[in-house]
Design an enzyme around this catalytic site. Structure first.
Site, PDB file in Angstrom:
ATOM      1  N   SER A 149     151.896  66.030 -10.010  1.00  0.00           N
ATOM      2  CA  SER A 149     151.025  65.966  -8.846  1.00  0.00           C
ATOM      3  C   SER A 149     150.038  67.135  -8.851  1.00  0.00           C
ATOM      4  O   SER A 149     149.285  67.304  -9.804  1.00  0.00           O
ATOM      5  CB  SER A 149     151.872  65.931  -7.565  1.00  0.00           C
ATOM      6  OG  SER A 149     151.084  65.737  -6.418  1.00  0.00           O
ATOM      7  N   ASP A 319     150.480  54.067  -7.114  1.00  0.00           N
ATOM      8  CA  ASP A 319     150.052  55.365  -6.597  1.00  0.00           C
ATOM      9  C   ASP A 319     148.619  55.264  -6.085  1.00  0.00           C
ATOM     10  O   ASP A 319     147.694  55.046  -6.859  1.00  0.00           O
ATOM     11  CB  ASP A 319     150.152  56.415  -7.707  1.00  0.00           C
ATOM     12  CG  ASP A 319     149.900  57.841  -7.228  1.00  0.00           C
ATOM     13  OD1 ASP A 319     149.410  58.017  -6.097  1.00  0.00           O
ATOM     14  OD2 ASP A 319     150.199  58.773  -7.997  1.00  0.00           O
ATOM     15  N   HIS A 352     153.211  57.487  -5.344  1.00  0.00           N
ATOM     16  CA  HIS A 352     152.993  58.814  -5.917  1.00  0.00           C
ATOM     17  C   HIS A 352     154.290  59.600  -6.087  1.00  0.00           C
ATOM     18  O   HIS A 352     154.443  60.363  -7.037  1.00  0.00           O
ATOM     19  CB  HIS A 352     152.028  59.598  -5.033  1.00  0.00           C
ATOM     20  CG  HIS A 352     151.682  60.951  -5.567  1.00  0.00           C
ATOM     21  ND1 HIS A 352     150.981  61.129  -6.741  1.00  0.00           N
ATOM     22  CD2 HIS A 352     151.948  62.199  -5.100  1.00  0.00           C
ATOM     23  CE1 HIS A 352     150.829  62.417  -6.973  1.00  0.00           C
ATOM     24  NE2 HIS A 352     151.402  63.092  -6.001  1.00  0.00           N
TER      25      HIS A 352
END
Length: 373
Positions: A149, A319, A352
């Site tokens: 991330s 995502d 995500h």
């Protein structure tokens, strides 16, 4: 916010002054980190993990701290990131409130928390601070740098600013620049915090704390961390039992999904400092690898210039925060620079945050890559 530092956490003091990309410098700053495994005689088996916005350095259990970490199924003896083979280092980001110096830390010049006097934070600063830890541990070259991330963005900044420091790279749900949708979401999160009267231009305390703003910011984040597919499959339109509803509030919680978001947000509110949240969130919006390269190149050219030997970019089809095309771009750019780089899109329904929960898919992908080094 009461700070809790796990017992295995160690600290590295950054060089003083520590210059920041956008101006200013830190004095006496520190970075929290933890390690697993042992550095071999050749000092060539080290892996660096760069985290998302909110995790601390405690990625997994260890002898010093047997409590499960935020990535416990992935890291340890015999696990995908095998600490019997690798010496693994996980750092808590500069600017955070989990042991590393950030806006919630005491400014040595005043004896008071930095608050908004903390210098403007860029992900390049996070990368430089992590590099300082790597050098302090006597590591000249990493076997791999892994970024999740926000950590995927930091990893690219790390590879750009410290060329040749890593043989390989795993980028998980990361990106080379922030997209408008992600910027918009994070902007709303920051606005929710800043519009809470208790935020008070960053001058809050335990008795007067922007709880409402942090709750809203966290809810917005959690909604984007998972996918609509998962929300539907997990909660559907199930309503709360009558004893869990507040009949005095005509617009109170009514559905199970609302209750989940509320509980999740309340648990987070006092565990992460609001000013640190603002600084780290903004640093993600600012990040653009092409801009970091600062010589007029586009993102693909900037990625090609990183020159790692081998790379894997993993993304998730559901995502919406860091969509698949961003991981595809990373792999294509690194390949253009001569790397043996591959893109792996995973069909996880969990959006995500899949790398934190879908270990059946992520474990073999990460473990298989590392086994080939």
């Amino acid at each position: 916010m009461t700070e809790f530092i796990p017992p295995a956490t160690r600290f590295h003091t950054l060089p003083s002054p520590f210059p920041m990309k956008r101006g200013g410098a830190l004095h006496g700053a520190r970075i929290a980190y933890e390690t697993w495994g042992a550095l071999n005689a050749a000092r060539d088996n080290a892996i660096l993990i760069l985290t998302g916005l909110s995790p601390d350095a405690h990625a997994a259990a260890s002898e010093a701290n047997p409590d499960a970490g935020w990535w416990d199924p992935m890291l340890g003896p015999g696990k995908p990131i095998d600490s019997d083979r690798w010496f693994v280092v996980c750092v808590n980001s500069l600017g955070s409130c989990k042991g590393s110096t950030g806006p919630a830390s005491v400014d040595p010049a005043t004896g008071e928390p930095y608050r908004l006097d903390f210098p403007e934070l860029a992900l390049e600063d996070v990368a430089d601070a992590a590099m300082s830890v790597v050098r302090a541990l006597g590591i000249e070259r990493l076997a791999c740098v892994i970024g999740n991330s926000m950590g995927g963005m930091c990893a690219l900044a790390f590879l750009h600013r410290h060329r040749g420091v890593a043989r390989s790279h795993i980028n998980i749900s990361g990106s080379a620049r922030a997209l408008p949708f992600s910027i918009a979401i994070r902007s709303l999160q920051r606005e929710a915090i800043r519009l809470d009267p208790a935020w008070n231009q960053g001058r809050y305390d335990e008795a007067h704390y922007p709880d409402a703003g942090m709750r809203m910011a966290r809810k917005l984040g959690v909604i984007t961390y998972r996918s609509a597919l998962e929300w539907d499959g997990r909660f559907g339109r199930v309503r709360l039992d009558s004893d869990r509803r507040d009949d005095e509030d005509p617009f109170g919680l009514e559905f199970e999904v609302e209750s989940y978001l509320e509980g999740h947000a309340r648990r987070f509110v006092r565990r992460f400092d609001p000013n640190c949240y603002l600084y780290l969130s903004r640093s993600m919006d600012w990040f653009d690898l092409a801009e970091t390269a600062s010589d007029g190149r586009d993102v693909m050219a900037a990625l090609a210039a990183l020159r790692v030997e081998k790379a894997l970019a993993i993304g998730v089809a559901t995502d919406i925060l860091f969509p698949l095309q961003q991981q595809q771009q990373i792999a294509d750019g690194l390949r253009a620079g001569g790397a043996d780089a591959h893109f792996l899109p995973l069909p996880s329904p969990q959006g995500h945050d899949a790398f934190l929960v879908d270990y059946e898919r992520f474990g073999p992908a990460v473990g298989g890559f590392l086994a080939g080094l």
